[in-house]
Write a protein that holds these residues in place. Structure first.
Motif, PDB file in Angstrom:
ATOM      1  N   ARG A  90     123.847-128.881  22.134  1.00  0.00           N
ATOM      2  CA  ARG A  90     122.545-129.784  22.120  1.00  0.00           C
ATOM      3  C   ARG A  90     122.410-130.908  22.887  1.00  0.00           C
ATOM      4  O   ARG A  90     121.375-130.931  23.241  1.00  0.00           O
ATOM      5  N   ASN A  91     123.579-131.560  23.347  1.00  0.00           N
ATOM      6  CA  ASN A  91     123.446-132.408  24.323  1.00  0.00           C
ATOM      7  C   ASN A  91     123.038-131.951  25.693  1.00  0.00           C
ATOM      8  O   ASN A  91     122.163-132.494  26.331  1.00  0.00           O
ATOM      9  N   GLU A  92     123.431-130.763  26.157  1.00  0.00           N
ATOM     10  CA  GLU A  92     123.022-130.060  27.396  1.00  0.00           C
ATOM     11  C   GLU A  92     121.518-129.768  27.411  1.00  0.00           C
ATOM     12  O   GLU A  92     120.643-130.101  27.993  1.00  0.00           O
ATOM     13  N   LEU A  93     121.001-129.334  26.055  1.00  0.00           N
ATOM     14  CA  LEU A  93     119.555-129.152  25.695  1.00  0.00           C
ATOM     15  C   LEU A  93     118.570-130.489  25.878  1.00  0.00           C
ATOM     16  O   LEU A  93     117.741-130.540  26.345  1.00  0.00           O
ATOM     17  N   ASN A  94     119.183-131.275  25.097  1.00  0.00           N
ATOM     18  CA  ASN A  94     118.647-132.750  25.463  1.00  0.00           C
ATOM     19  C   ASN A  94     118.514-133.218  26.746  1.00  0.00           C
ATOM     20  O   ASN A  94     117.496-133.793  27.243  1.00  0.00           O
ATOM     21  N   GLY A  95     119.405-132.931  27.490  1.00  0.00           N
ATOM     22  CA  GLY A  95     119.537-133.325  28.845  1.00  0.00           C
ATOM     23  C   GLY A  95     118.567-132.705  29.672  1.00  0.00           C
ATOM     24  O   GLY A  95     117.745-133.198  30.533  1.00  0.00           O
ATOM     25  N   GLU A  96     118.489-131.427  29.249  1.00  0.00           N
ATOM     26  CA  GLU A  96     117.428-130.766  29.899  1.00  0.00           C
ATOM     27  C   GLU A  96     115.851-130.902  29.533  1.00  0.00           C
ATOM     28  O   GLU A  96     114.993-131.309  30.478  1.00  0.00           O
ATOM     29  N   ALA A  97     115.772-131.388  28.553  1.00  0.00           N
ATOM     30  CA  ALA A  97     114.280-131.901  27.887  1.00  0.00           C
ATOM     31  C   ALA A  97     114.129-133.100  28.654  1.00  0.00           C
ATOM     32  O   ALA A  97     113.008-133.376  29.002  1.00  0.00           O
ATOM     33  N   LEU A  98     115.113-134.128  28.737  1.00  0.00           N
ATOM     34  CA  LEU A  98     114.794-135.485  29.363  1.00  0.00           C
ATOM     35  C   LEU A  98     114.313-135.205  30.897  1.00  0.00           C
ATOM     36  O   LEU A  98     113.525-135.874  31.424  1.00  0.00           O
ATOM     37  N   GLN A  99     115.171-134.436  31.502  1.00  0.00           N
ATOM     38  CA  GLN A  99     114.881-133.894  32.962  1.00  0.00           C
ATOM     39  C   GLN A  99     113.333-133.374  32.839  1.00  0.00           C
ATOM     40  O   GLN A  99     112.709-134.005  34.097  1.00  0.00           O
TER      41      GLN A  99
END
Length: 141
Positions: A90-99
């Protein structure tokens, strides 16, 4: 053994809270609420630090071997591992969304700069805009 079980239960509680927090972060990112994203990032770092500290305490516990021999502790450890894996995803997905959100912001910012009638705009090697007022008119040969 009671102390070890308490540490493992505390670890489970923190992992559960982290997963819930990542869900809130996902919503804040989708809604682009920057103050909330920042506040959640601080809370996330606090929980991660707690998880690391508790993990170290568990690792130093004199009865640490019982994590693999006691069925009740084994179950708790497996739950923690599953939660942490889900948190990482989930943290990885959130990071991608932030990018993606940041890229979108840069594109919008570039459009706004263009619409303000800038004389010339170029891009740096990193993809950032660079406003140039001379745009080739001050060439010295």
């Amino acid at each position: 053994m009671a102390a070890l079980k308490g540490l493992v239960e505390f670890q489970l509680k923190n992992a559960t809270e982290l997963l819930e927090l990542l869900g809130k972060e996902q919503v804040a990112i989708a809604q682009r609420i920057s103050k909330e994203i920042e506040a959640l990032a601080i809370q996330k770092n606090t929980l991660i630090t707690q998880l690391q500290t508790t993990d170290e305490r568990i690792g130093r516990h004199p009865e640490v071997e019982s994590l693999t021999t006691d069925p009740e502790l084994q179950t708790l450890v497996e739950q923690i591992r599953e939660l942490i894996m889900e948190c990482q995803q989930r943290n990885e997905l959130n990071g991608e969304a932030l990018q993606r959100a940041q890229l979108s912001f840069h594109k919008l910012n570039n459009l706004m700069k263009q619409s303000q009638g800038k004389v010339g705009m170029t891009y740096t090697a990193k993809g950032q805009t660079n406003n140039v007022s001379t745009l080739g008119t001050n060439i010295k040969a």
